[in-house]
Every structure is written in structure tokens, then in C-alpha cells.
Motif scaffolding. Structure first.
Motif, PDB file in Angstrom:
ATOM      1  N   PRO A  60       0.830  -1.212   0.000  1.00  0.00           N
ATOM      2  CA  PRO A  60       0.000   0.000   0.000  1.00  0.00           C
ATOM      3  C   PRO A  60       0.862   1.258   0.000  1.00  0.00           C
ATOM      4  O   PRO A  60       2.048   1.219   0.344  1.00  0.00           O
ATOM      5  CB  PRO A  60      -0.780  -0.125   1.309  1.00  0.00           C
ATOM      6  N   ALA A  61       0.278   2.374  -0.411  1.00  0.00           N
ATOM      7  CA  ALA A  61       0.952   3.650  -0.257  1.00  0.00           C
ATOM      8  C   ALA A  61       1.285   3.833   1.220  1.00  0.00           C
ATOM      9  O   ALA A  61       0.518   3.433   2.104  1.00  0.00           O
ATOM     10  CB  ALA A  61       0.064   4.787  -0.754  1.00  0.00           C
ATOM     11  N   SER A  62       2.445   4.405   1.495  1.00  0.00           N
ATOM     12  CA  SER A  62       2.930   4.428   2.871  1.00  0.00           C
ATOM     13  C   SER A  62       3.740   5.687   3.147  1.00  0.00           C
ATOM     14  O   SER A  62       4.419   6.202   2.252  1.00  0.00           O
ATOM     15  CB  SER A  62       3.813   3.191   3.125  1.00  0.00           C
ATOM     16  N   LEU A  63       3.675   6.160   4.380  1.00  0.00           N
ATOM     17  CA  LEU A  63       4.530   7.251   4.851  1.00  0.00           C
ATOM     18  C   LEU A  63       5.536   6.734   5.871  1.00  0.00           C
ATOM     19  O   LEU A  63       6.130   7.510   6.617  1.00  0.00           O
ATOM     20  CB  LEU A  63       3.686   8.375   5.452  1.00  0.00           C
ATOM     21  N   ARG A  64       5.763   5.425   5.870  1.00  0.00           N
ATOM     22  CA  ARG A  64       6.747   4.834   6.788  1.00  0.00           C
ATOM     23  C   ARG A  64       8.154   5.247   6.381  1.00  0.00           C
ATOM     24  O   ARG A  64       8.494   5.290   5.199  1.00  0.00           O
ATOM     25  CB  ARG A  64       6.649   3.317   6.771  1.00  0.00           C
ATOM     26  N   ASP A  65       8.981   5.510   7.374  1.00  0.00           N
ATOM     27  CA  ASP A  65      10.372   5.867   7.110  1.00  0.00           C
ATOM     28  C   ASP A  65      11.191   4.586   6.974  1.00  0.00           C
ATOM     29  O   ASP A  65      12.009   4.248   7.834  1.00  0.00           O
ATOM     30  CB  ASP A  65      10.902   6.748   8.248  1.00  0.00           C
ATOM     31  N   ALA A  66      10.942   3.885   5.875  1.00  0.00           N
ATOM     32  CA  ALA A  66      11.574   2.573   5.679  1.00  0.00           C
ATOM     33  C   ALA A  66      11.424   2.160   4.235  1.00  0.00           C
ATOM     34  O   ALA A  66      10.602   2.714   3.486  1.00  0.00           O
ATOM     35  CB  ALA A  66      10.908   1.534   6.586  1.00  0.00           C
ATOM     36  N   VAL A  67      12.223   1.172   3.828  1.00  0.00           N
ATOM     37  CA  VAL A  67      12.014   0.506   2.545  1.00  0.00           C
ATOM     38  C   VAL A  67      10.980  -0.588   2.781  1.00  0.00           C
ATOM     39  O   VAL A  67      11.202  -1.500   3.590  1.00  0.00           O
ATOM     40  CB  VAL A  67      13.322  -0.094   2.002  1.00  0.00           C
ATOM     41  N   VAL A  68       9.849  -0.498   2.107  1.00  0.00           N
ATOM     42  CA  VAL A  68       8.770  -1.471   2.255  1.00  0.00           C
ATOM     43  C   VAL A  68       8.629  -2.247   0.958  1.00  0.00           C
ATOM     44  O   VAL A  68       8.459  -1.663  -0.119  1.00  0.00           O
ATOM     45  CB  VAL A  68       7.441  -0.784   2.606  1.00  0.00           C
TER      46      VAL A  68
ATOM     47  N   THR B  43       9.174   7.070  -8.823  1.00  0.00           N
ATOM     48  CA  THR B  43       8.583   8.402  -8.671  1.00  0.00           C
ATOM     49  C   THR B  43       9.498   9.357  -7.913  1.00  0.00           C
ATOM     50  O   THR B  43      10.362   8.950  -7.134  1.00  0.00           O
ATOM     51  CB  THR B  43       7.216   8.341  -7.963  1.00  0.00           C
ATOM     52  N   ASP B  44       9.261  10.642  -8.166  1.00  0.00           N
ATOM     53  CA  ASP B  44      10.065  11.714  -7.568  1.00  0.00           C
ATOM     54  C   ASP B  44       9.182  12.894  -7.205  1.00  0.00           C
ATOM     55  O   ASP B  44       9.276  13.964  -7.803  1.00  0.00           O
ATOM     56  CB  ASP B  44      11.178  12.136  -8.541  1.00  0.00           C
ATOM     57  N   MET B  45       8.307  12.703  -6.226  1.00  0.00           N
ATOM     58  CA  MET B  45       7.559  13.835  -5.690  1.00  0.00           C
ATOM     59  C   MET B  45       8.483  14.654  -4.792  1.00  0.00           C
ATOM     60  O   MET B  45       9.336  14.111  -4.098  1.00  0.00           O
ATOM     61  CB  MET B  45       6.349  13.338  -4.892  1.00  0.00           C
ATOM     62  N   SER B  46       8.312  15.943  -4.808  1.00  0.00           N
ATOM     63  CA  SER B  46       9.146  16.826  -4.000  1.00  0.00           C
ATOM     64  C   SER B  46       8.954  16.550  -2.510  1.00  0.00           C
ATOM     65  O   SER B  46       7.840  16.275  -2.047  1.00  0.00           O
ATOM     66  CB  SER B  46       8.787  18.285  -4.290  1.00  0.00           C
ATOM     67  N   GLY B  47      10.048  16.643  -1.759  1.00  0.00           N
ATOM     68  CA  GLY B  47       9.960  16.476  -0.308  1.00  0.00           C
ATOM     69  C   GLY B  47       9.053  17.487   0.359  1.00  0.00           C
ATOM     70  O   GLY B  47       8.516  17.235   1.448  1.00  0.00           O
ATOM     71  N   GLN B  48       8.854  18.628  -0.294  1.00  0.00           N
ATOM     72  CA  GLN B  48       7.958  19.645   0.259  1.00  0.00           C
ATOM     73  C   GLN B  48       6.491  19.263   0.118  1.00  0.00           C
ATOM     74  O   GLN B  48       5.634  19.818   0.811  1.00  0.00           O
ATOM     75  CB  GLN B  48       8.204  20.980  -0.446  1.00  0.00           C
ATOM     76  N   LEU B  49       6.191  18.328  -0.798  1.00  0.00           N
ATOM     77  CA  LEU B  49       4.804  17.987  -1.110  1.00  0.00           C
ATOM     78  C   LEU B  49       4.354  16.660  -0.521  1.00  0.00           C
ATOM     79  O   LEU B  49       3.156  16.434  -0.341  1.00  0.00           O
ATOM     80  CB  LEU B  49       4.621  17.934  -2.631  1.00  0.00           C
ATOM     81  N   ILE B  50       5.314  15.763  -0.245  1.00  0.00           N
ATOM     82  CA  ILE B  50       4.960  14.422   0.221  1.00  0.00           C
ATOM     83  C   ILE B  50       4.120  14.484   1.498  1.00  0.00           C
ATOM     84  O   ILE B  50       4.452  15.190   2.450  1.00  0.00           O
ATOM     85  CB  ILE B  50       6.227  13.594   0.460  1.00  0.00           C
ATOM     86  N   GLY B  51       3.032  13.732   1.501  1.00  0.00           N
ATOM     87  CA  GLY B  51       2.173  13.644   2.682  1.00  0.00           C
ATOM     88  C   GLY B  51       1.210  14.801   2.865  1.00  0.00           C
ATOM     89  O   GLY B  51       0.444  14.832   3.831  1.00  0.00           O
ATOM     90  N   LYS B  52       1.221  15.752   1.920  1.00  0.00           N
ATOM     91  CA  LYS B  52       0.360  16.922   2.030  1.00  0.00           C
ATOM     92  C   LYS B  52      -0.626  16.944   0.869  1.00  0.00           C
ATOM     93  O   LYS B  52      -0.295  16.510  -0.240  1.00  0.00           O
ATOM     94  CB  LYS B  52       1.205  18.206   2.019  1.00  0.00           C
ATOM     95  N   PRO B  53      -1.836  17.472   1.087  1.00  0.00           N
ATOM     96  CA  PRO B  53      -2.788  17.565  -0.014  1.00  0.00           C
ATOM     97  C   PRO B  53      -2.205  18.423  -1.145  1.00  0.00           C
ATOM     98  O   PRO B  53      -1.513  19.408  -0.866  1.00  0.00           O
ATOM     99  CB  PRO B  53      -4.000  18.257   0.621  1.00  0.00           C
ATOM    100  N   PRO B  54      -2.460  18.066  -2.415  1.00  0.00           N
ATOM    101  CA  PRO B  54      -3.273  16.936  -2.886  1.00  0.00           C
ATOM    102  C   PRO B  54      -2.482  15.641  -3.071  1.00  0.00           C
ATOM    103  O   PRO B  54      -2.965  14.720  -3.712  1.00  0.00           O
ATOM    104  CB  PRO B  54      -3.785  17.455  -4.223  1.00  0.00           C
ATOM    105  N   HIS B  55      -1.253  15.582  -2.503  1.00  0.00           N
ATOM    106  CA  HIS B  55      -0.409  14.402  -2.676  1.00  0.00           C
ATOM    107  C   HIS B  55      -0.529  13.394  -1.529  1.00  0.00           C
ATOM    108  O   HIS B  55       0.109  12.340  -1.558  1.00  0.00           O
ATOM    109  CB  HIS B  55       1.057  14.818  -2.797  1.00  0.00           C
ATOM    110  N   ALA B  56      -1.333  13.703  -0.523  1.00  0.00           N
ATOM    111  CA  ALA B  56      -1.335  12.900   0.706  1.00  0.00           C
ATOM    112  C   ALA B  56      -1.631  11.424   0.445  1.00  0.00           C
ATOM    113  O   ALA B  56      -1.008  10.540   1.038  1.00  0.00           O
ATOM    114  CB  ALA B  56      -2.339  13.479   1.691  1.00  0.00           C
ATOM    115  N   SER B  57      -2.557  11.127  -0.465  1.00  0.00           N
ATOM    116  CA  SER B  57      -2.962   9.734  -0.687  1.00  0.00           C
ATOM    117  C   SER B  57      -1.890   8.923  -1.400  1.00  0.00           C
ATOM    118  O   SER B  57      -1.979   7.694  -1.449  1.00  0.00           O
ATOM    119  CB  SER B  57      -4.258   9.685  -1.496  1.00  0.00           C
ATOM    120  N   LEU B  58      -0.862   9.589  -1.929  1.00  0.00           N
ATOM    121  CA  LEU B  58       0.181   8.887  -2.685  1.00  0.00           C
ATOM    122  C   LEU B  58       1.311   8.382  -1.806  1.00  0.00           C
ATOM    123  O   LEU B  58       2.134   7.582  -2.255  1.00  0.00           O
ATOM    124  CB  LEU B  58       0.740   9.814  -3.768  1.00  0.00           C
TER     125      LEU B  58
END
Length: 618
Positions: free
Chosen positions: A44-52, A514-529
Motif C-alpha cells: 500500500p501507499a505508505s509514509l513509513r520511514d523505511a524501505v517497504v 517516482t520523484d515527488m518533492s519532499g515539500q509535497l509528500i504527505g500533504k494535499p493533494p499528494h497525501a494519498s500517494l
């Protein structure tokens, strides 16, 4: 001659990629019955600080930043976790921020060369005291931390291990002497006080994506070179439109190289940036061979140099220019690949040929437009007195002939069986803004936050063709957000954003990073990714399945599968990046620490395998 070069030269255009991989650990094979394509357990999409990874897979850490890299008799300086390694030590260690890479099998079973790029430096992490003050030593260390690493690896009972020392081990970096070749070599815009002949240059840096030639050499791409050139801000008014288009403007630099190394001062050496932004050819099997910048392929923020063959045996190189509203290019050699030798027999193929820019028409067709002096308006009246100017200012040439301005074209991959070409368009938040190009058929979304993957099929299934048909493989984003405009090739595709790295394995599976910016990760509209990720796609069915999620702040980039398809090498770049400018406290200590602040985060290479030894992607 190393075995993989013979295989390259024996292979035909349609099978050039698949036939490359016939040596190494184990025998090449396709998925046997009972092993379903994309049969792994999706994560699943994850915000864990790990390689999953899927539970049936495992990974090992292979080559983190700072790993000693050298031949017999050279020092093997260990990584200093407090950042105290000297510039000379960094020149003998793994560079920072691993990116594109390739696996070159050796004739000895179970041994290979792994060659990888190091894209840029985070000066706060690189130096013990960050950027409190600049000095000559920091400039040299920073230049040594970019470029390319060549390492030898060996398959053992414990997995893949670096061979140290190795006669092949080599660091190519921002101070490595190299040759300039092709039509722009020696011309006035390439000449400097240090090199009046305009045929040699010191270093390569900002190395992002890559390619591999049919004769078994490595192509590294100089992408964001512009940020390393600077000068007194008051001299910015004197810059030409071409300099502004390439971003080489005093006062806009990322680092202060120019204060300590004169060649980076734009006000004193305006031609030095013309010597960067090229595809650089490196022979990984010959550490004594001088790298070569191939100017016939054009200068840009070089992203990808993906090689294939035309039906008649000419080499074709697909390239992107990773900036908003820039172009996709193709180079077609004049001569044909020789099967009678390696790099020596084919050394001039990348110096003589035709460069094209792509135009994507609204009806789903497209044209390759020649970038040749004297044609399509590329003449002295439009600022191009010769072919050298066309190549050095390829972006401006693309404007004149009418190429399609794209949403940041990055990695390009060619399907090993069908020859279809796929390219990632990472994003473009300025599409449709006031004064900026509007959406078009190939770039259909205004304020394009999520990017996508476009593909084309060359007419007559010939990479040397002048025309093609195209469509969108995926428009990324979350379809649950009505405004995203996301569209995937199948209803059960896992979602993603800002696709970047792209690689076909020999079985025809497409690996997407993928390469989403660190400023955007986990924040709307990118939160679900979630965090950045790697997915695997089966183009035949349109299925896309999430395979890996990465530590906080990191980009997943660089991907290659071994000949037997049983190991997948992946790079984790800039873990801990919470802001793009490198000035924020890292939000990860991966791979050495357990919590942010407990260790310096380090980019690193992973070797990923199925626990049962099966084929990756199944």
C-alpha cells in the motif's frame, strides 16, 4: 573482450535489449508456468520511514555514499559519519545521491560491473560544518561527490558484494579530464582560456539518467549543470538570451564554486557552461580510457540517452530535457553498428548523425524535425551560423523548428519486444499559467501536479523513422480527486505521482519510479500517494502494481535487472530531504540511524530478490 559486448554486437534491433543479458549469475529465463506476471503482493501507499517491499521479497544494502572505491594500491578511506572526509578521500568513495545505473556482466560467472551516476550534492550533509563558510577544499569535495562510480560486484552465498579492490574500480567526477568530440568540438563557443583548442574539459557533474550503447559503453547525462555556475549578481544584466534560456545567470547559482574555482565564474569564462549539458560516454571496462562528451547529441539539461537500433543497423538515441516546456530529442547515427569490435570500432557513431526534436500533433501522430544547420530556419539569420551553434543551443533550435514543449520529459525506455518507446513527463505546475504555454494534446492538463507516461510507436516499427503515432499510457494522480484528471490503463492500477525513473526488463515488464518533492509528500493533494515509490507495469494488460515504498524524503531512481531476472538493483536517493533547498533538518536517518537526527542519511543502492530465488516481478 568482455562477454556482454559480444552479445550487444551480435543482437539485432528488435532484440538488442533482451540479448544483452545472457551472462552473470544464473541463466536468463522467462517466468515459468505458475509464476504470474505481477504476482507479487502489492504494497500500500505508505509514509513509513523505511524501505517497504512485498513480504516475499528482501533487500540488502550494497553501496551507500562514502563506500571506499578503488583499485589495488589505492587508499580505501572509510566513510566518516560526522562529515570529516577530505576532498581527496571523497574522490575514492561512492558519490552522493545515486541515480541512473547499469549492470554489465563480466566473462567470469557471477561477476559484473555496476556503474551508477551521482546526481548532486547536499552541502549541509557533505561537509562537517555544512555551508557556514565556503573554501577551496569544499568546492573540490563537492565536485568529487558527483559524477559516476564503476564498481565490481560478485554473487556470493550471502548475496551481492562489492569486490574491493578491483582493477575496474573507478570514480569519474567533476575534476576528471575528458575529451570533447563531435561537431561542436574545437569551435569558438567551446574554447576557454584553460583550453584554447576547445577539445578537452575538466569533469562531469549533475549526472542523472543514463544509457548503454550497443557496443557496451555507458552514457551518463549531465542534467542540472546550470546551478553550479555563478558570478557577481550585478553582471546578470549582461547575459545573452541563450544564457538565460539555459539558466546560467550570475546570482542564480546554487553553490559558490565561482568564488574559489575561476572556471565557474560566468562573468570571466562565459564559454565554460557550453562544455556541460552533454551525453558523456564512459568505457567501464577500461579505467584508463578518457571519457568523451558527444556533442552531436545536443546540449540541454540532459535526461536519458536510451539506445536502440534502426532496422538498417544505425544507432538511435532517445533523450529528454528535464525542464518545464522543454523537448524530446532523437539522434540517428550516420553509420551502422559494427559487429567486428567494441568501442574502438564504433567510436565515431555518436559523432556523426542527425539530431531531431519531436512534434506531437493533436491527431495522435508526430514528426521528428531535423536540427540541421541550413534547414527548417536554422541559419545565421536566426542566430545559427553553423551546426555547432545548433547543437550548443539545441533548446533554441527546437523553438525555431516548432518542437512540442513538454511537461518535463525525463527517463525514456524502449520495450524489448515491441519497440514501443515510453517517456515519463514528471509534472509542470506552470502549464497554462499567464504567459506560459497552454495545455495541448500531449500535455493536456493545466497546473499539471502529477505528471504521466506518454508512449509512441515509430512508423514501420523502425526507430530510424521520421514519424510516429503516440498516446498516453497513464496520466498520474489520484482519480478520487475529481480535479486531478488522472487516468490509468486499467481499473485496478495502483496510483502514483511524478513518475521519473523508467526501465524495461528483458521480459517486457516496465519498472516505474517516482520523484515527488519532499515539500509535497504527505500533504494535499499528494497525501494519498504516500512516500515516493516504485511500481511494476505490464503494458500488455495495463496492470500497474506498487512494488516498493521508500524512506522519508527520498526519491526512488536508477533501476536495472540482472540477466537472469533474479536481482533488481534500485537506488534510494536523498533520504531525509524535507525541502528541495537542503536547508531543513533531515526527516530520516536512513540507512544507518533509527530516527531523524541519529545519523547522516545516505543515498544507497539496494539489491532486491525474491526470498525463494525466483524472477522479480512475479
Amino acid at each position: 573482450m568482455p562477454l556482454d559486448r559480444r552479445i550487444f554486437l551480435q543482437s539485432g534491433a528488435a532484440a538488442v535489449v533482451a540479448l544483452l543479458y545472457r551472462s552473470g549469475a544464473g541463466a536468463a529465463s522467462s517466468a515459468p508456468g505458475g509464476q504470474a506476471v505481477l504476482g507479487f503482493t502489492g504494497v500500500p501507499a505508505s509514509l513509513r520511514d523505511a524501505v517497504v517491499l512485498p513480504p516475499e521479497y528482501e533487500w540488502q544494502l550494497l553501496y551507500p555514499w562514502g563506500t571506499p572505491t578503488g583499485t589495488a594500491g589505492q587508499p580505501m578511506p572509510a566513510f566518516a559519519p560526522e562529515g570529516s572526509n577530505s576532498a581527496d578521500e571523497q574522490a575514492l568513495q561512492a558519490g552522493m545521491h545515486h541515480d541512473g545505473m547499469h549492470f554489465f556482466p563480466l566473462a567470469t560467472p557471477g561477476r559484473a560491473l555496476l556503474v551508477m551516476n551521482h546526481e548532486y550534492t547536499d552541502e549541509q550533509l557533505l561537509h562537517g560544518d555544512g555551508i557556514k563558510e565556503w573554501n577551496d577544499g569544499k568546492v573540490r569535495k563537492s565536485l568529487h561527490a558527483m559524477g559516476v562510480s564503476v564498481i565490481e560486484i560478485q554473487w556470493t552465498r550471502e548475496g551481492w558484494r562489492q569486490v574491493r579492490p578491483s582493477p575496474f574500480a573507478r570514480r569519474v567526477h567533476g575534476r576528471t579530464p575528458m575529451r570533447i568530440a563531435g561537431p561542436a568540438a574545437g569551435t569558438p563557443l567551446m574554447r576557454t582560456a584553460a583550453n584554447p583548442a576547445g577539445d578537452e574539459v575538466l569533469g562531469t557533474f549533475a549526472n542523472c539518467a543514463m544509457g548503454v550503447t550497443p557496443w557496451g559503453t555507458y552514457l551518463t547525462c549531465e542534467e542540472n549543470f546550470h546551478g553550479y555556475f555563478g558570478g557577481p549578481k550585478e553582471t546578470a544584466k549582461d547575459m545573452t538570451p541563450a544564457q538565460r534560456r539555459y539558466g546560467t545567470v550570475p546570482g542564480s547559482q546554487w553553490v559558490e564554486y565561482w568564488r574559489f574555482e575561476e572556471r565557474f565564474d560566468l562573468s570571466r569564462h562565459p564559454n565554460e557552461p557550453h562544455r556541460f549539458g552533454w551525453v558523456v560516454e564512459i568505457d567501464p571496462f577500461d579505467p584508463s580510457a578518457k571519457p568523451v562528451k558527444r556533442t552531436a547529441l545536443g546540449r540541454k539539461r540532459q535526461e536519458s540517452a536510451t539506445c536502440t537500433l534502426a532496422k538498417d543497423g544505425r544507432v538511435v538515441v532517445y533523450m529528454g530535457d528535464d525542464a518545464r516546456f522543454e523537448y524530446i530529442y532523437k539522434f540517428v547515427s550516420q553509420g551502422k553498428v559494427s559487429a567486428r569490435g567494441g568501442s574502438a570500432a564504433n567510436s565515431r557513431l555518436l559523432d556523426e548523425g542527425t539530431l531531431y526534436v519531436a512534434r506531437f500533433d493533436a491527431d495522435g501522430h508526430g514528426q521528428w524535425l531535423e536540427l540541421v544547420h541550413g534547414r527548417n530556419g536554422l541559419d545565421a539569420g536566426n542566430g545559427f551560423p553553423g551546426q555547432a551553434e545548433v547543437l550548443i543551443h539545441a533548446r533554441l533550435a527546437g523553438d525555431v523548428v516548432g518542437g512540442t514543449r513538454m511537461d518535463r520529459p525525463e527517463w525514456i525506455a524502449v520495450h524489448p519486444q515491441t519497440g514501443e518507446v515510453y517517456v515519463t513527463l514528471t509534472n509542470n505546475s506552470q502549464r497554462g499559467n499567464l504567459g506560459k504555454p497552454a495545455p495541448d494534446a500531449a500535455n493536456p492538463r493545466a497546473d499539471n501536479l502529477f505528471g504521466g507516461i506518454l508512449r509512441w510507436r515509430e512508423d514501420d516499427a523502425d526507430a530510424g523513422s521520421a514519424s510516429f503515432a503516440w498516446d498516453h499510457f497513464a496520466l498520474a494522480g489520484d482519480p478520487a480527486q475529481e480535479s486531478s484528471g488522472a487516468r490509468y490503463p486499467s481499473g485496478d492500477a495502483d496510483i502514483f505521482g511524478s513518475p521519473d525513473g523508467l526501465h524495461f526488463d528483458s521480459g517486457g515488464l516496465l519498472w516505474i519510479q517516482t520523484d515527488m518533492s519532499g515539500q509535497l509528500i504527505g500533504k494535499p493533494p499528494h497525501a494519498s500517494l504516500g512516500n515516493n515509490q516504485m511500481l511494476c507495469a505490464d503494458p500488455a494488460t495495463g496492470r500497474i502494481k506498487r512494488f516498493l515504498t521508500a524512506p522519508n524524503g527520498s526519491e526512488v531512481t536508477g533501476c536495472v535487472v540482472t540477466p537472469d531476472r533474479r536481482t533488481l538493483f534500485v537506488n534510494i536517493q536523498h533520504p531525509g530531504e524535507s525541502r528541495d533547498d537542503g536547508n531543513a533538518t533531515p526527516n530520516s536517518a536512513w540507512p544507518d540511524g533509527t530516527a531523524p537526527g541519529s545519523a547522516r542519511p545516505r543515498s544507497a543502492t539496494l539489491a532486491i530478490r525474491r526470498r525463494d530465488g525466483g524472477i522479480v516481478g512475479t
